[in-house]
Design a protein around this motif. Structure first.
Motif, PDB file in Angstrom:
ATOM      1  N   ARG A 116      47.185  41.608  45.843  1.00 45.98           N
ATOM      2  CA  ARG A 116      47.525  41.310  47.236  1.00 45.98           C
ATOM      3  C   ARG A 116      46.336  40.659  47.958  1.00 45.98           C
ATOM      4  O   ARG A 116      46.493  39.706  48.712  1.00 45.98           O
ATOM      5  CB  ARG A 116      47.941  42.604  47.934  1.00 45.98           C
ATOM      6  N   ALA A 117      45.117  41.162  47.720  1.00 46.61           N
ATOM      7  CA  ALA A 117      43.927  40.605  48.359  1.00 46.61           C
ATOM      8  C   ALA A 117      43.698  39.158  47.933  1.00 46.61           C
ATOM      9  O   ALA A 117      43.341  38.308  48.753  1.00 46.61           O
ATOM     10  CB  ALA A 117      42.703  41.454  48.016  1.00 46.61           C
ATOM     11  N   THR A 118      43.918  38.864  46.658  1.00 52.75           N
ATOM     12  CA  THR A 118      43.768  37.485  46.167  1.00 52.75           C
ATOM     13  C   THR A 118      44.746  36.561  46.866  1.00 52.75           C
ATOM     14  O   THR A 118      44.371  35.469  47.316  1.00 52.75           O
ATOM     15  CB  THR A 118      43.971  37.441  44.637  1.00 52.75           C
ATOM     16  N   ILE A 119      45.977  36.976  46.973  1.00 53.26           N
ATOM     17  CA  ILE A 119      46.991  36.149  47.649  1.00 53.26           C
ATOM     18  C   ILE A 119      46.604  35.933  49.106  1.00 53.26           C
ATOM     19  O   ILE A 119      46.651  34.805  49.614  1.00 53.26           O
ATOM     20  CB  ILE A 119      48.388  36.803  47.522  1.00 53.26           C
ATOM     21  N   ILE A 120      46.166  36.976  49.787  1.00 56.05           N
ATOM     22  CA  ILE A 120      45.819  36.875  51.212  1.00 56.05           C
ATOM     23  C   ILE A 120      44.622  35.958  51.439  1.00 56.05           C
ATOM     24  O   ILE A 120      44.675  35.062  52.279  1.00 56.05           O
ATOM     25  CB  ILE A 120      45.569  38.277  51.808  1.00 56.05           C
ATOM     26  N   VAL A 121      43.528  36.155  50.679  1.00 50.92           N
ATOM     27  CA  VAL A 121      42.341  35.325  50.922  1.00 50.92           C
ATOM     28  C   VAL A 121      42.593  33.873  50.542  1.00 50.92           C
ATOM     29  O   VAL A 121      42.088  32.966  51.203  1.00 50.92           O
ATOM     30  CB  VAL A 121      41.062  35.856  50.224  1.00 50.92           C
ATOM     31  N   THR A 141      30.798  33.559  52.736  1.00 45.94           N
ATOM     32  CA  THR A 141      32.252  33.575  52.851  1.00 45.94           C
ATOM     33  C   THR A 141      32.910  33.289  51.506  1.00 45.94           C
ATOM     34  O   THR A 141      33.846  33.989  51.101  1.00 45.94           O
ATOM     35  CB  THR A 141      32.722  32.536  53.890  1.00 45.94           C
ATOM     36  N   GLN A 142      32.435  32.257  50.813  1.00 43.99           N
ATOM     37  CA  GLN A 142      33.034  31.902  49.524  1.00 43.99           C
ATOM     38  C   GLN A 142      32.820  33.004  48.487  1.00 43.99           C
ATOM     39  O   GLN A 142      33.714  33.285  47.682  1.00 43.99           O
ATOM     40  CB  GLN A 142      32.470  30.575  49.012  1.00 43.99           C
ATOM     41  N   ALA A 143      31.651  33.629  48.506  1.00 42.53           N
ATOM     42  CA  ALA A 143      31.387  34.729  47.572  1.00 42.53           C
ATOM     43  C   ALA A 143      32.314  35.916  47.861  1.00 42.53           C
ATOM     44  O   ALA A 143      32.866  36.517  46.927  1.00 42.53           O
ATOM     45  CB  ALA A 143      29.928  35.153  47.651  1.00 42.53           C
ATOM     46  N   LEU A 144      32.506  36.236  49.137  1.00 37.83           N
ATOM     47  CA  LEU A 144      33.402  37.334  49.491  1.00 37.83           C
ATOM     48  C   LEU A 144      34.851  37.019  49.122  1.00 37.83           C
ATOM     49  O   LEU A 144      35.597  37.909  48.701  1.00 37.83           O
ATOM     50  CB  LEU A 144      33.293  37.648  50.981  1.00 37.83           C
ATOM     51  N   PHE A 145      35.267  35.769  49.280  1.00 39.44           N
ATOM     52  CA  PHE A 145      36.631  35.376  48.938  1.00 39.44           C
ATOM     53  C   PHE A 145      36.814  35.231  47.431  1.00 39.44           C
ATOM     54  O   PHE A 145      37.933  35.363  46.927  1.00 39.44           O
ATOM     55  CB  PHE A 145      37.026  34.091  49.657  1.00 39.44           C
ATOM     56  N   ALA A 146      35.746  34.967  46.696  1.00 35.91           N
ATOM     57  CA  ALA A 146      35.836  34.882  45.235  1.00 35.91           C
ATOM     58  C   ALA A 146      35.974  36.263  44.610  1.00 35.91           C
ATOM     59  O   ALA A 146      36.577  36.413  43.537  1.00 35.91           O
ATOM     60  CB  ALA A 146      34.610  34.169  44.672  1.00 35.91           C
ATOM     61  N   TYR A 147      35.443  37.271  45.275  1.00 31.16           N
ATOM     62  CA  TYR A 147      35.417  38.634  44.736  1.00 31.16           C
ATOM     63  C   TYR A 147      36.801  39.150  44.318  1.00 31.16           C
ATOM     64  O   TYR A 147      36.968  39.595  43.174  1.00 31.16           O
ATOM     65  CB  TYR A 147      34.743  39.566  45.744  1.00 31.16           C
ATOM     66  N   PRO A 148      37.832  39.120  45.179  1.00 31.74           N
ATOM     67  CA  PRO A 148      39.129  39.639  44.721  1.00 31.74           C
ATOM     68  C   PRO A 148      39.703  38.831  43.556  1.00 31.74           C
ATOM     69  O   PRO A 148      40.368  39.382  42.685  1.00 31.74           O
ATOM     70  CB  PRO A 148      40.039  39.559  45.948  1.00 31.74           C
ATOM     71  N   ASN A 149      39.423  37.526  43.526  1.00 37.62           N
ATOM     72  CA  ASN A 149      39.896  36.703  42.417  1.00 37.62           C
ATOM     73  C   ASN A 149      39.249  37.144  41.108  1.00 37.62           C
ATOM     74  O   ASN A 149      39.923  37.269  40.084  1.00 37.62           O
ATOM     75  CB  ASN A 149      39.581  35.225  42.682  1.00 37.62           C
ATOM     76  N   ALA A 150      37.936  37.391  41.141  1.00 33.28           N
ATOM     77  CA  ALA A 150      37.209  37.802  39.937  1.00 33.28           C
ATOM     78  C   ALA A 150      37.694  39.164  39.432  1.00 33.28           C
ATOM     79  O   ALA A 150      37.915  39.355  38.234  1.00 33.28           O
ATOM     80  CB  ALA A 150      35.713  37.840  40.222  1.00 33.28           C
ATOM     81  N   VAL A 151      37.869  40.096  40.345  1.00 29.16           N
ATOM     82  CA  VAL A 151      38.314  41.433  39.942  1.00 29.16           C
ATOM     83  C   VAL A 151      39.758  41.385  39.445  1.00 29.16           C
ATOM     84  O   VAL A 151      40.102  42.062  38.463  1.00 29.16           O
ATOM     85  CB  VAL A 151      38.148  42.450  41.094  1.00 29.16           C
ATOM     86  N   LEU A 152      40.602  40.564  40.062  1.00 26.17           N
ATOM     87  CA  LEU A 152      41.985  40.442  39.590  1.00 26.17           C
ATOM     88  C   LEU A 152      42.021  39.882  38.164  1.00 26.17           C
ATOM     89  O   LEU A 152      42.794  40.357  37.334  1.00 26.17           O
ATOM     90  CB  LEU A 152      42.814  39.562  40.530  1.00 26.17           C
ATOM     91  N   VAL A 153      41.192  38.890  37.872  1.00 29.55           N
ATOM     92  CA  VAL A 153      41.128  38.353  36.509  1.00 29.55           C
ATOM     93  C   VAL A 153      40.777  39.470  35.527  1.00 29.55           C
ATOM     94  O   VAL A 153      41.400  39.608  34.474  1.00 29.55           O
ATOM     95  CB  VAL A 153      40.103  37.190  36.417  1.00 29.55           C
ATOM     96  N   VAL A 157      41.390  29.470  37.903  1.00 34.27           N
ATOM     97  CA  VAL A 157      41.281  28.165  38.564  1.00 34.27           C
ATOM     98  C   VAL A 157      40.798  28.343  40.000  1.00 34.27           C
ATOM     99  O   VAL A 157      39.874  27.646  40.454  1.00 34.27           O
ATOM    100  CB  VAL A 157      42.628  27.399  38.525  1.00 34.27           C
ATOM    101  N   SER A 158      41.388  29.289  40.728  1.00 31.72           N
ATOM    102  CA  SER A 158      40.935  29.506  42.114  1.00 31.72           C
ATOM    103  C   SER A 158      39.541  30.123  42.150  1.00 31.72           C
ATOM    104  O   SER A 158      38.741  29.799  43.033  1.00 31.72           O
ATOM    105  CB  SER A 158      41.939  30.360  42.895  1.00 31.72           C
ATOM    106  N   LEU A 159      39.221  30.971  41.201  1.00 36.07           N
ATOM    107  CA  LEU A 159      37.882  31.550  41.128  1.00 36.07           C
ATOM    108  C   LEU A 159      36.837  30.461  40.911  1.00 36.07           C
ATOM    109  O   LEU A 159      35.793  30.447  41.574  1.00 36.07           O
ATOM    110  CB  LEU A 159      37.816  32.586  40.005  1.00 36.07           C
TER     111      LEU A 159
END
Length: 172
Positions: free
Chosen positions: A36-41, A137-149, A114-116
């Protein structure tokens, strides 16, 4: 020494491949699961990118009206990047984030990667341009993508297990 805990492969009353408790990470202090966090960010970032594109296009139109020399002013450089190149980069960036949203929805780790990568590239560019707010900002927004992967790769975030992993403070 500490006692070892035993976790049977098959649990009575739980379908095979489904865990009985939450194992995934929570984003923002327990607010959302990583899917959900990945989709939102990614949605927030796409919206912000589209706003910047609109401002850049409006700037091009305004300069055209002021100077009547569209060709020269259209390629005016902002932070070392011409306006058309900036628009192209933001569109490509938004497409990468949309692919990441698709990956989060379909549990496809390659799409989320790809988004990460897009976030990491933009973070690197911002670091090169000495823009610490964008880097953060980009590092904080990359975080949920990395953890989701990682969660998809480890089998924690799956369509069958999402009921255990689902978490939200406002959107459920």
């Amino acid at each position: 020494m500490g006692e070892a805990t035993y976790s049977p492969a098959l649990q009575i009353g739980v379908p095979f491949g489904v865990r009985s408790s939450k194992e995934g990470h929570s984003c923002c202090g327990g607010c959302c699961d990583m899917r959900r966090a990945t989709i939102i960010v990614n949605i927030i970032t796409i919206i912000l990118s589209m706003i910047v594109i609109v401002f850049v296009i409006e700037r091009i139109v305004l300069l055209d009206r002021l100077y009547y020399d569209n060709t020269a002013k259209m390629f005016e450089v902002v932070k070392g990047i011409s306006n058309p190149v900036l628009i192209f980069i933001l569109c490509a960036y938004s497409v990468c984030l949309a692919i990441g949203i698709s990956g989060a929805i379909s549990y496809n780790k390659n799409f989320v990667v790809v988004s990460l990568i897009a976030y990491c590239v933009k973070c690197g560019i911002a670091a090169y341009m000495n823009d610490p707010m964008v880097v953060i900002t980009q590092a904080l927004f990359a975080y949920p993508n990395a953890v989701l992967v990682k969660e998809i790769k480890d089998g924690i975030m799956t369509p069958h297990n999402y009921e255990n992993e689902k978490q939200s403070c406002c959107c459920v």
